[in-house]
Design an enzyme around this catalytic site. Structure first.
Site, PDB file in Angstrom:
ATOM      1  N   CYS A 190       9.694  65.141   6.679  1.00  0.00           N
ATOM      2  CA  CYS A 190      10.440  65.370   7.726  1.00  0.00           C
ATOM      3  C   CYS A 190      10.808  67.087   7.650  1.00  0.00           C
ATOM      4  CB  CYS A 190      11.749  64.785   7.767  1.00  0.00           C
ATOM      5  SG  CYS A 190      12.810  64.792   6.356  1.00  0.00           S
ATOM      6  N   GLU A 203      19.784  61.364   9.783  1.00  0.00           N
ATOM      7  CA  GLU A 203      18.687  62.378   9.246  1.00  0.00           C
ATOM      8  C   GLU A 203      17.548  62.299  10.178  1.00  0.00           C
ATOM      9  OE1 GLU A 203      16.576  65.028   5.798  1.00  0.00           O
ATOM     10  OE2 GLU A 203      18.057  63.799   5.273  1.00  0.00           O
ATOM     11  N   GLU A 257       6.683  66.304  16.736  1.00  0.00           N
ATOM     12  CA  GLU A 257       6.686  66.129  15.451  1.00  0.00           C
ATOM     13  C   GLU A 257       5.485  65.201  15.156  1.00  0.00           C
ATOM     14  OE1 GLU A 257       9.536  64.879  11.863  1.00  0.00           O
ATOM     15  OE2 GLU A 257       9.603  63.501  13.344  1.00  0.00           O
ATOM     16  N   LYS A 275      18.508  48.461   4.212  1.00  0.00           N
ATOM     17  CA  LYS A 275      17.421  47.979   4.906  1.00  0.00           C
ATOM     18  C   LYS A 275      16.069  49.181   4.576  1.00  0.00           C
ATOM     19  CE  LYS A 275      14.884  47.789   7.664  1.00  0.00           C
ATOM     20  NZ  LYS A 275      13.236  47.841   7.970  1.00  0.00           N
TER      21      LYS A 275
END
Length: 502
Positions: free
Chosen positions: A300, A266, A398, A191
């Site tokens: 990331c 992750e 983040e 997906k």
């Protein structure tokens, strides 16, 4: 891909959105609703691709195809050599189609075309590496259980795997997972992120061309909150691999509890660049600028926190500012630009909100801060803040944008405290000429990936993954293929079994 190849070679925008259906059981699949969703290029503001929005029924069909393909052994029971042959051919086809795949990646993600080319080429190398692992993944044996007993440890494919990928590196991140799952003998339902699905669909077609049996890889498209969640919950999926935010990762972890499926995550990062007083400041400045500007900071492992010794802080920040002054931001199809577009309006507004908050909270804006949205085109200049408080949003959250937060330290312990003082532990870079200090730092810093005197580099031989709230499990390297296996212990009686009742 012939007509598309010509369009990619010219780097012209398509006259109308390029439509690509879903891919289930070796065939194009238009779905029950046939609801097409157009993706506008964030670097150009016009419709460039269109993909389908899957229903729950479409997902069930994809999982059923993967389950049949696994259970009948058309892939899972092939030899490692046979699986490796298909993966190697897939790698060659990726290399043959670099320009087309990179073009599509840039249209949907907004990243510079040169970066897209580099990522697709590097992804082909990952497929080649994983092909080798298909032939070497193995278990163990124990010949120490006595003369009449032999112990065997088998590694077997986990089964049907759901892979949910993000929008920032759609082709590369998929290539850090899919070939390892295939090397292990698993079947897969992918997906992709709804914003950047087309290269995944094109890859599925290339895999069929490479000889992958029908049903082994299936691709469903649509909203993560609908299709991704349903994939994580699905009772006939044996493992879910999710890459994305920590917040959504928690939801995936909870959803996987229904059938206690294996989970690989992750997740987010707030990665430090730790610079000691003896570091090569020119080298560090160039790498730090690259680390925050790469993919417009939508990465990331972006080095978004600069933890620097106070004695060299001002000098290093000035060198970083000088490097960033030469960075060109603009049209991602223009190869002369270093930084492309922000992926969508919501992300653009989120990053801009952090920049505004930094100014309000008293941080010093060194450079950048310029944001512009022209129609539906979104650009942000790489931005640097000094005097950032360690507990502030700039230092803790983040941002996923080109924003660098600078925090000074006076002692080694303070540096490590700042580096580890966030909920994440995905990556870190350490800059020093002192070998002993470097090793003490890399041992003390809580991160799954550490670079010493470099940043955002490496190959598929090394594992990736995070500590703390940055994830569970490891991808790539030999650990990557082991992630998609289950271990089975076998005891084999060689002589007569001792009787319970003589």
């Amino acid at each position: 891909m012939s007509d598309l190849s010509k369009l990619a070679a010219s780097l012209h925008l398509p006259d109308e959105p390029l439509r690509t259906p879903m891919f289930i059981d070796g065939k194009d699949h238009t779905g029950s609703s046939a609801e097409w969703v157009t993706r506008k290029s964030p670097g150009h503001g016009v419709g460039v691709t269109a993909t389908l929005r899957a229903s729950a029924g479409d997902l069930d069909a994809a999982v059923a195809a993967a389950r049949r393909a696994f259970d009948d052994g058309r892939w899972s029971r092939l030899s490692g050599e046979q699986r490796a042959t298909v993966l190697l051919k897939a790698a060659r086809l990726i290399r043959d189609n670099v320009e087309t795949l990179a073009y599509l990646e840039t249209l949907e993600s907004g990243k510079p075309i040169g970066q897209s080319r580099g990522e697709v080429t590097a992804a082909a190398g990952i497929w080649e590496y994983a092909a080798g692992l298909a032939r070497v993944v193995h278990g163990d044996s124990h010949d120490t259980l006595g003369p009449d007993m032999l112990g065997l440890v088998l590694r077997q494919p986990v089964g049907v795997v759901g892979i949910v990928t993000p929008w920032n590196f759609p082709f590369f991140i998929l290539s850090e997972r899919l070939p390892f799952a295939l090397a292990a003998g698993c079947t897969v339902v992918v997906k992709p992120a709804e914003l950047t699905s087309t290269t995944t669909l094109k890859l599925a077609a290339l895999l069929t061309e490479a000889g992958l049996p029908d049903g082994v890889v299936n691709v469903v498209t649509g909203l993560g909150s609908v299709v991704g969640q349903a994939l994580a919950e699905h009772m006939d999926v044996d493992m879910i691999s999710f890459t994305g935010s920590t917040q959504v990762g928690r939801a995936v972890l909870a959803a996987a509890g229904g059938n206690m499926k294996k989970v690989g995550l992750e997740l987010g990062g707030k990665n430090p660049q730790i610079v000691f007083a003896d570091a090569d400041l020119d080298d560090a400045a160039d790498a730090i600028a690259f680390g925050i500007a790469f993919n417009a900071g939508q990465c990331c492992v972006s080095g978004s926190r600069l933890v620097v010794h106070r004695s060299v802080e001002a000098e290093l920040v000035e060198r970083i500012r000088a490097v960033l002054a030469r960075v060109r931001t603009g049209d991602p199809l223009d190869a002369s630009n270093h930084v492309g577009a922000i992926v969508e309006a919501r992300q653009f507004d989120k990053i801009r909100g952090f920049i505004d908050a930094g100014t309000r909270d008293g941080a010093q804006l060194v450079c950048g801060g310029d944001t512009r949205s022209e129609g539906e085109r979104f650009f942000i200049q790489p931005t640097v803040f000094r005097n950032v408080q360690p507990g502030s949003a700039l230092a803790q959250d983040e941002i996923f944008g080109p924003v660098l937060s600078v925090m000074p330290f006076d002692s080694f312990d303070e540096a490590i405290g700042l580096a580890n003082g966030v909920p994440y532990g995905l990556a870190a870079s350490i800059w020093t000429r002192d070998l002993q200090g470097a090793f003490k730092s890399l041992r003390d810093v809580q991160a799954g990936r550490i670079w010493v005197n470099c940043t955002i580099t490496g190959g598929p031989e090394m594992p990736i993954g995070g500590f703390k709230q940055s994830g569970i499990g490891r991808e790539t390297g030999r650990y990557g293929v082991e992630e998609y296996t289950e271990i089975k212990s076998v005891h084999v009686q060689l002589g007569k079994r001792p009787r319970w009742i003589a």
